[in-house]
Structure formats: structure tokens, C-alpha cells
Design an enzyme around this catalytic site. Structure first.
Site, PDB file in Angstrom:
ATOM      1  N   HIS A  98       1.271  -1.484  -0.202  1.00  0.00           N
ATOM      2  CA  HIS A  98      -0.010   0.191  -0.187  1.00  0.00           C
ATOM      3  C   HIS A  98       0.739   1.388   0.047  1.00  0.00           C
ATOM      4  O   HIS A  98       2.134   1.378   0.703  1.00  0.00           O
ATOM      5  CB  HIS A  98      -1.008  -0.427   1.262  1.00  0.00           C
ATOM      6  CG  HIS A  98      -1.892  -0.702   1.238  1.00  0.00           C
ATOM      7  ND1 HIS A  98      -3.409  -0.967   2.375  1.00  0.00           N
ATOM      8  CD2 HIS A  98      -1.916  -2.227   0.215  1.00  0.00           C
ATOM      9  CE1 HIS A  98      -3.896  -1.906   1.817  1.00  0.00           C
ATOM     10  NE2 HIS A  98      -3.785  -2.380   0.404  1.00  0.00           N
ATOM     11  N   GLU A 100       0.654   3.719   2.009  1.00  0.00           N
ATOM     12  CA  GLU A 100       1.235   4.087   2.894  1.00  0.00           C
ATOM     13  C   GLU A 100       2.367   3.748   4.405  1.00  0.00           C
ATOM     14  O   GLU A 100       2.978   4.517   3.706  1.00  0.00           O
ATOM     15  CB  GLU A 100      -0.130   3.946   3.854  1.00  0.00           C
ATOM     16  CG  GLU A 100      -0.836   4.882   4.172  1.00  0.00           C
ATOM     17  CD  GLU A 100      -1.593   3.965   3.101  1.00  0.00           C
ATOM     18  OE1 GLU A 100      -3.630   4.469   3.286  1.00  0.00           O
ATOM     19  OE2 GLU A 100      -1.674   2.996   2.067  1.00  0.00           O
ATOM     20  N   CYS A 123      -6.202   1.220   5.540  1.00  0.00           N
ATOM     21  CA  CYS A 123      -7.003   0.408   5.879  1.00  0.00           C
ATOM     22  C   CYS A 123      -6.334  -0.031   7.281  1.00  0.00           C
ATOM     23  O   CYS A 123      -5.366   0.754   7.845  1.00  0.00           O
ATOM     24  CB  CYS A 123      -6.417  -1.258   4.461  1.00  0.00           C
ATOM     25  SG  CYS A 123      -5.039  -1.474   5.051  1.00  0.00           S
ATOM     26  N   CYS A 126      -2.058  -0.767   7.090  1.00  0.00           N
ATOM     27  CA  CYS A 126      -1.538   0.490   7.477  1.00  0.00           C
ATOM     28  C   CYS A 126      -1.629   1.360   8.385  1.00  0.00           C
ATOM     29  O   CYS A 126      -0.726   2.346   8.985  1.00  0.00           O
ATOM     30  CB  CYS A 126      -1.723   1.465   5.900  1.00  0.00           C
ATOM     31  SG  CYS A 126      -1.658   0.730   4.706  1.00  0.00           S
TER      32      CYS A 126
END
Length: 178
Positions: A98, A100, A123, A126
Site C-alpha cells: 500500500h 502508506e 486500511c 496501514c
């Protein structure tokens, strides 16, 4: 376009005739600037359905990390799946890093007290990385899945850890790439 140029020319003449220059007032805010960097970073993603970008900023408003969603370094985006549905190992979810996480991994300094600007609400996985890295504020552009379990868990974790989050609602920049 001609009207805008004419107005700018008249403003320039006014500035010169009034004996000095005025400070420009239509500049973008720090939030818009850093979200613009996250938005531009998202354009690097090869994911056909979700392009997500992230920009980490320290307390002095210096960018210390950027990232976007994609496969790990050295893993071919032509050999791994980009599908959203199917058996887990046949979808992107088993392989994508992801935005992040990439921004945190790409950081150039300690993240304690920093802010992260993300184009999509983080999410739960993260959120864990955000908390552990010392980031104290999440500014997000969009929350596509507000009632999904992973979003509910994300909010719960950040609330417990004292990480604040807010949606950037007055974002005027549009980054388009064709």
C-alpha cells in the site's frame, strides 16, 4: 483565457503604479500542496482500479516520504495478478504494498509527530504501520469503504493510539495524466 491574461496584466500595472508589489492571495494551502504531492504520486501506480498515493510531512512542513500502491521492488508487475476477485493468490491483494507502507519505508528521517496525506483512508494494516512509525495525523482525500471491517478497525486503532484523522474537503487541485 484572454480575460484571465487581461486581468493579470491590469493587476501588474496596478502593482507598479501603486509603488509596490502586493502579496499574492490565491496560493494553495499546505494541506492542498501535500495532498497534491500524494495525488501526483498515485499516478505512478500501475493498478488499473485503485491508484493511491501518500506523502509524509514532518512538523516543519518538510516532505520526508512519499509512496504509491504497487508490487514490491524486484517483483514483476507483468507476472503478478492485478485482479480484485478470485482465489486470494490469484488477486492483487496477496502482493500489493500500500501507498502508506511504501511512504513509511521510503522515508528519509524519524517520523515522530509527522502527518501523512493519503488519497484513500488507510486500511487497518496501514493504520498499524502509521501508529508504530510515530505519525500523529492522517489527512485523507476519500473514504471509499467507511463501513468495511478494515476501515472500522483502522479508526478504532488510531483512536486508541491518539492518531487524529480528518478528511480534506476543500481540495481544489486536480492532477490528470493522459
Amino acid at each position: 483565457m484572454a480575460i484571465v491574461i487581461l486581468i493579470l496584466m491590469q493587476l501588474e500595472i496596478f502593482k507598479r503604479n501603486s509603488g509596490g508589489f502586493m502579496k499574492r492571495t490565491n496560493y494553495i494551502s499546505w494541506d492542498e500542496y501535500f495532498m497534491g504531492v500524494a495525488d501526483l504520486s498515485a499516478k505512478r501506480s500501475k493498478d488499473d482500479t485503485s491508484q493511491v498515493g501518500a506523502c509524509i510531512v514532518n512538523p516543519r512542513n518538510r516532505i520526508v516520504g512519499i509512496g504509491y500502491n504497487g508490487f514490491p521492488i524486484g517483483c514483476s508487475d507483468d507476472e503478478l495478478p492485478w485482479q480484485r476477485e478470485g482465489a486470494f493468490l490469484e488477486t492483487k491483494y496477496a502482493y500489493v504494498v500500500h501507498a502508506e507502507a511504501n511512504a513509511i519505508l521510503n522515508t528519509t528521517s524519524d517520523l515522530a509527530g509527522s502527518r501523512i496525506y493519503v488519497t484513500l483512508f488507510p486500511c487497518n494494516e496501514c493504520a498499524k504501520l502509521i501508529i508504530q512509525s510515530g505519525i500523529k495525523e492522517v489527512i485523507y482525500l476519500e473514504d471509499k469503504y467507511p463501513n468495511a471491517d478494515f476501515t472500522i478497525a483502522s479508526r478504532k486503532l488510531m483512536d486508541m493510539a491518539g492518531v487524529t484523522y480528518r478528511q480534506l474537503t476543500h481540495y481544489r487541485i486536480k492532477v490528470h495524466y493522459e
